[in-house]
Write a protein that holds these residues in place. Sequence first.
Motif: not given
Length: 416
Positions: A225-236
Motif C-alpha cells: 500500500a505505501v509503495l503504491d501511494q508513493l508511486r502514484e505521487l512520484f510516477p517517474t
Amino acid sequence: MTVATSRPAGLDNRIVLGGVARTWRELPAPELPVPAAVLAATSADALTAARHHATHGAELLLSTLGRVDAAMREELGEAGFAVTVLTDGVPETVPPVRPRAAEAGRLWLLTSGSTGRPKRVGHTLDSLTTVRGAQPERTWLCPYAPGTYAWWQVVTLSLTQPGQHLVVVDPDELDDWPAVAAAHGVDAASGTPTFWRRTLHRDAAALARVPLRQLTLGGEPVDQAVLDQLRELFPTARISWIYASSEVGASIVVHDGRAGFPVDWLDRETPGRPTISVVDEELVITSPYHGAGLDGPVRTGDRVQIVDDRVLITGRLDSDEINVGGSKVSAGLVRGVLTAHPQVAWARVTGRRAPVLGKMVVAEVVPTPAADPATPPLDEAALVRWCADRLPEYAVPRRIRMLTEIPVKETLKSDV
C-alpha cells in the motif's frame, strides 16, 4: 589519542541545518576525548562528531540524549567510554569509570532496543559505507535520529561521495519537512514506512511539491500500500526499500516497486554480497557488512512468510505471531490487509487476552482524510467486513480503535 585517516572525499558537500548551508569542513571542530560516547543535543552536534571520527579515526559511540538513560550512561562509563554531552559544539565530559586504550577506527552503534535493552554493535566507517560506486549528484533529506544505522547510511554517503549533499531535519521540523526539502532542492529522501505514511497523511500535496527522484524506505516492514501511494505521487522516481540493521548492515535492496523480495534470491551465494536464508520462518543473513564478531549466519529475529513468488518480512518473531485458539495469525499480514483499504493511512495489529481463545486480534487504525466530503467516514464495522472478505475468520480483528494521528518515535518507527 587520534589516528589520522585519509581525507574523506565529501568534505566539500553542502549540509543544510536549520536553513543554513555549510560544508562538512566548515563544521566546528571541538576536542573530544577518546574513546568517547558522544550524546548529541542536535543534529549539528552529531555531524560534528561524525566528521571528527572520519578525519581522525578516534573510537566513537554516537547517540542522542534521549536514547541513553542514566543506567546506559553508567554502563558506558564502566565499558571505558568518556560520556560526553555535546551541545552547540561544547563538550561536557564525565571520565570513564574504567579507563582503557582506544580501539583505532572503531565506531559503535546502539541497536534500537526493539527486543530489549539496546546493545552495542561495533563497526568501522568502511563497514558502514555500502555505497561505493560513482553516484549522480543528489541532495538527500536526512530525518533519522543521529547515531542510528539508517542515519549513518545517509551520512557516510555524503562524507565519502562528492556531490551527495544533505538537508538535515531535527524532530521539531518533521511536521513541515516537505516545505524545507522543496526550499533546498531535495531530490532524494530516505525514511521509515511510518515516516512516509505520516507525511502522506498530513499533507500529500506538500510532499508532491518536493522534486524527488529517489525515495527509500527501511527500518520497518514495507507493504504494497505505501509503495503504491508513493508511486502514484512520484510516477517517474526510483522507489527502493532496504532491509538493514546494525548487526548485518544493508543486506536486501529492492527497486521493483513490490513488497517483499523474489523467492529466487534465497540461498543465492554471490561473492561480496549477503546470503539470505529462511530457517523456521526466521530471516537469516550472512553479510559482508556485518558488525564486529557477527560474521557467518545471523538470526535476525524477523519473521518472514513466502506468498507466491515473494518473501515478505512481516515483523518481529516475538510480536508478529498471535495464537488465536491454536491458529497462528501473522500480525503483519493482517496489518497489510488493513492498510490496503483505500481509506486507511496506518494500522497496528496486536493480540489481546480473550476467554476460551487465549488471544484475539485487535487493531488501531488511522483513517485517511476523505478526498470527497460526501464519502462516508470509515467505521469499525466497515473495516471488519473488509477483513472478513480477505482473511480467515480467526484472523479478523475483533476490536478496531480509530486514531487521529500516526504515532511515531524518535527512531521514526511506530512499533508496528
